[in-house]
Design a protein around this motif. Structure first.
Motif, PDB file in Angstrom:
ATOM      1  N   THR A  74      13.602   9.529  -4.657  1.00 49.89           N
ATOM      2  CA  THR A  74      14.873   8.866  -4.675  1.00 49.89           C
ATOM      3  C   THR A  74      15.495   9.167  -3.527  1.00 49.89           C
ATOM      4  N   VAL A  75      15.374  10.323  -2.667  1.00 48.96           N
ATOM      5  CA  VAL A  75      15.856  10.554  -1.674  1.00 48.96           C
ATOM      6  C   VAL A  75      15.878   9.272  -0.323  1.00 48.96           C
ATOM      7  N   ASP A  76      14.783   8.956  -0.555  1.00 49.42           N
ATOM      8  CA  ASP A  76      14.551   7.813   0.501  1.00 49.42           C
ATOM      9  C   ASP A  76      14.091   6.265  -0.019  1.00 49.42           C
ATOM     10  N   ARG A  77      14.194   6.427  -1.445  1.00 47.02           N
ATOM     11  CA  ARG A  77      14.078   4.999  -2.104  1.00 47.02           C
ATOM     12  C   ARG A  77      12.762   4.649  -2.091  1.00 47.02           C
ATOM     13  N   ALA A  78      11.657   5.368  -1.902  1.00 42.57           N
ATOM     14  CA  ALA A  78      10.260   5.289  -1.723  1.00 42.57           C
ATOM     15  C   ALA A  78       9.386   5.142  -2.985  1.00 42.57           C
ATOM     16  N   VAL A  79       8.493   4.330  -2.682  1.00 44.62           N
ATOM     17  CA  VAL A  79       7.419   3.985  -3.770  1.00 44.62           C
ATOM     18  C   VAL A  79       6.173   4.427  -3.336  1.00 44.62           C
ATOM     19  N   ARG A  80       5.310   5.201  -3.779  1.00 42.08           N
ATOM     20  CA  ARG A  80       4.078   5.566  -3.196  1.00 42.08           C
ATOM     21  C   ARG A  80       3.002   5.398  -4.403  1.00 42.08           C
ATOM     22  N   GLY A  81       1.862   5.158  -4.051  1.00 47.04           N
ATOM     23  CA  GLY A  81       0.685   4.754  -4.926  1.00 47.04           C
ATOM     24  C   GLY A  81      -0.722   5.322  -4.275  1.00 47.04           C
ATOM     25  N   ASP A  82      -1.479   5.710  -4.887  1.00 42.90           N
ATOM     26  CA  ASP A  82      -2.882   6.047  -4.234  1.00 42.90           C
ATOM     27  C   ASP A  82      -3.951   5.187  -4.960  1.00 42.90           C
ATOM     28  N   TYR A  83      -4.908   4.962  -4.321  1.00 38.94           N
ATOM     29  CA  TYR A  83      -6.170   4.180  -5.072  1.00 38.94           C
ATOM     30  C   TYR A  83      -7.409   5.000  -4.501  1.00 38.94           C
ATOM     31  N   GLU A  84      -8.417   4.968  -5.289  1.00 42.60           N
ATOM     32  CA  GLU A  84      -9.693   5.724  -5.222  1.00 42.60           C
ATOM     33  C   GLU A  84     -10.677   4.843  -5.241  1.00 42.60           C
ATOM     34  N   GLY A 102      -2.436  -7.158   0.496  1.00 42.14           N
ATOM     35  CA  GLY A 102      -1.762  -8.365   0.777  1.00 42.14           C
ATOM     36  C   GLY A 102      -0.452  -8.416  -0.249  1.00 42.14           C
ATOM     37  N   LYS A 103      -0.830  -8.158  -1.357  1.00 39.65           N
ATOM     38  CA  LYS A 103       0.185  -8.125  -2.564  1.00 39.65           C
ATOM     39  C   LYS A 103       1.388  -6.583  -2.245  1.00 39.65           C
ATOM     40  N   LEU A 104       0.741  -5.766  -1.796  1.00 39.77           N
ATOM     41  CA  LEU A 104       1.514  -4.335  -1.650  1.00 39.77           C
ATOM     42  C   LEU A 104       2.340  -4.744  -0.485  1.00 39.77           C
ATOM     43  N   SER A 105       1.865  -5.395   0.479  1.00 43.43           N
ATOM     44  CA  SER A 105       2.640  -5.812   1.747  1.00 43.43           C
ATOM     45  C   SER A 105       3.940  -6.684   1.363  1.00 43.43           C
ATOM     46  N   ALA A 106       3.559  -7.503   0.443  1.00 32.65           N
ATOM     47  CA  ALA A 106       4.731  -8.464   0.124  1.00 32.65           C
ATOM     48  C   ALA A 106       5.595  -7.651  -0.553  1.00 32.65           C
ATOM     49  N   LEU A 107       5.128  -6.475  -1.395  1.00 29.53           N
ATOM     50  CA  LEU A 107       6.303  -5.773  -1.993  1.00 29.53           C
ATOM     51  C   LEU A 107       6.891  -4.552  -1.424  1.00 29.53           C
ATOM     52  N   GLY A 108       6.541  -4.431   0.083  1.00 29.36           N
ATOM     53  CA  GLY A 108       6.951  -3.553   1.025  1.00 29.36           C
ATOM     54  C   GLY A 108       6.343  -2.343   1.236  1.00 29.36           C
ATOM     55  N   LEU A 109       4.981  -2.355   0.400  1.00 25.66           N
ATOM     56  CA  LEU A 109       4.484  -1.108   0.618  1.00 25.66           C
ATOM     57  C   LEU A 109       3.230  -1.233   1.808  1.00 25.66           C
ATOM     58  N   ALA A 110       2.907  -0.364   2.604  1.00 27.68           N
ATOM     59  CA  ALA A 110       1.987  -0.310   3.697  1.00 27.68           C
ATOM     60  C   ALA A 110       1.224   0.859   3.506  1.00 27.68           C
ATOM     61  N   GLN A 111       0.008   0.760   4.198  1.00 32.02           N
ATOM     62  CA  GLN A 111      -0.999   1.813   4.156  1.00 32.02           C
ATOM     63  C   GLN A 111      -0.426   3.233   4.792  1.00 32.02           C
ATOM     64  N   ALA A 112      -0.409   4.460   4.125  1.00 24.03           N
ATOM     65  CA  ALA A 112       0.341   5.517   4.799  1.00 24.03           C
ATOM     66  C   ALA A 112      -0.578   6.587   4.991  1.00 24.03           C
ATOM     67  N   GLY A 113      -1.750   6.629   4.517  1.00 20.93           N
ATOM     68  CA  GLY A 113      -2.865   7.602   4.839  1.00 20.93           C
ATOM     69  C   GLY A 113      -4.026   7.222   4.131  1.00 20.93           C
ATOM     70  N   LEU A 124     -13.086   6.944  -1.140  1.00 22.53           N
ATOM     71  CA  LEU A 124     -12.226   6.812  -0.167  1.00 22.53           C
ATOM     72  C   LEU A 124     -10.967   6.711  -0.934  1.00 22.53           C
ATOM     73  N   ILE A 125      -9.986   7.874  -0.609  1.00 21.15           N
ATOM     74  CA  ILE A 125      -8.653   7.623  -1.081  1.00 21.15           C
ATOM     75  C   ILE A 125      -7.484   7.297  -0.073  1.00 21.15           C
ATOM     76  N   ARG A 126      -6.806   6.129  -0.608  1.00 16.84           N
ATOM     77  CA  ARG A 126      -5.969   5.538   0.305  1.00 16.84           C
ATOM     78  C   ARG A 126      -4.730   5.363  -0.186  1.00 16.84           C
ATOM     79  N   ARG A 127      -3.490   5.725   0.478  1.00 20.10           N
ATOM     80  CA  ARG A 127      -2.298   5.938   0.132  1.00 20.10           C
ATOM     81  C   ARG A 127      -1.340   4.691   0.706  1.00 20.10           C
ATOM     82  N   TYR A 128      -0.663   4.087  -0.333  1.00 19.39           N
ATOM     83  CA  TYR A 128       0.288   3.152   0.126  1.00 19.39           C
ATOM     84  C   TYR A 128       1.607   3.695  -0.386  1.00 19.39           C
ATOM     85  N   GLU A 129       2.636   3.522   0.751  1.00 20.03           N
ATOM     86  CA  GLU A 129       4.013   3.863   0.598  1.00 20.03           C
ATOM     87  C   GLU A 129       4.931   2.788   1.313  1.00 20.03           C
TER      88      GLU A 129
END
Length: 158
Positions: A74-84, A102-113, A124-129
């Motif tokens: 809530t501090v920075d209004r961020a959504v974070r999700g992980d894929y394995e 593509g869908k996550l990019s359209a929702l405003g999420l980008a690869q964060a790690g 492979l563990i990829r985080r989108y935020e």
């Protein structure tokens, strides 16, 4: 079981449903968080807070809420999700780029790690935020992460 008992079992009243859970005060204290969960509906709840944010819980059956690999800050209004993705790293990257990038990019999420771990093979563990100023956009991202995409993929089964 004889036929009489079987027939009577059809006419027994159902047990009463469990009492509703008390409202989470965090949803009332933060308009963004409250708006996000109002759009998500009763199948979702806010889990415990952690340094990554508050974990999203989703009811997948009748009563139990399961932790999803999705967090809200809530501090920075961020959504974070992980894929394995279990399998060869290059193929795993290509699969995630094709299926969810593509869908996550359209929702405003980008690869964060991204990290590669070894446990019973390569994973492979990829985080989108991403920042989501509107509760509607945050709810759409949570819905996609929890219901419209697979968060754990095994390339051998593809």
């Amino acid at each position: 079981m004889n036929l009489g008992k079987l027939i009577r079992s059809f006419f027994r009243p159902r047990p009463p449903p469990p009492p509703p859970r008390p409202a989470d005060p965090r949803l009332e204290q933060d308009a963004w968080l409250g708006g996000t969960f109002a759009r998500l509906g009763e199948r979702y709840q806010l889990g415990p807070d952690s340094p990554e944010g508050a974990r999203v819980l989703r009811r997948t059956g009748r009563a139990r809420f399961n932790p999803m690999p999705v967090w809200l800050r809530t501090v920075d209004r961020a959504v974070r999700g992980d894929y394995e993705v279990r399998g060869e790293a290059a193929a795993a990257r290509a699969l995630l780029d094709q299926r969810v990038g593509g869908k996550l990019s359209a929702l405003g999420l980008a690869q964060a790690g991204e990290s590669i771990e070894q446990w019973a093979g390569t994973v492979l563990i990829r985080r989108y935020e991403g920042r989501s100023d509107s509760a509607e956009k945050a709810a759409a991202a949570v819905h996609f992460l929890c219901e419209e995409s697979e968060s754990q993929i095994n390339l051998a089964a593809e």
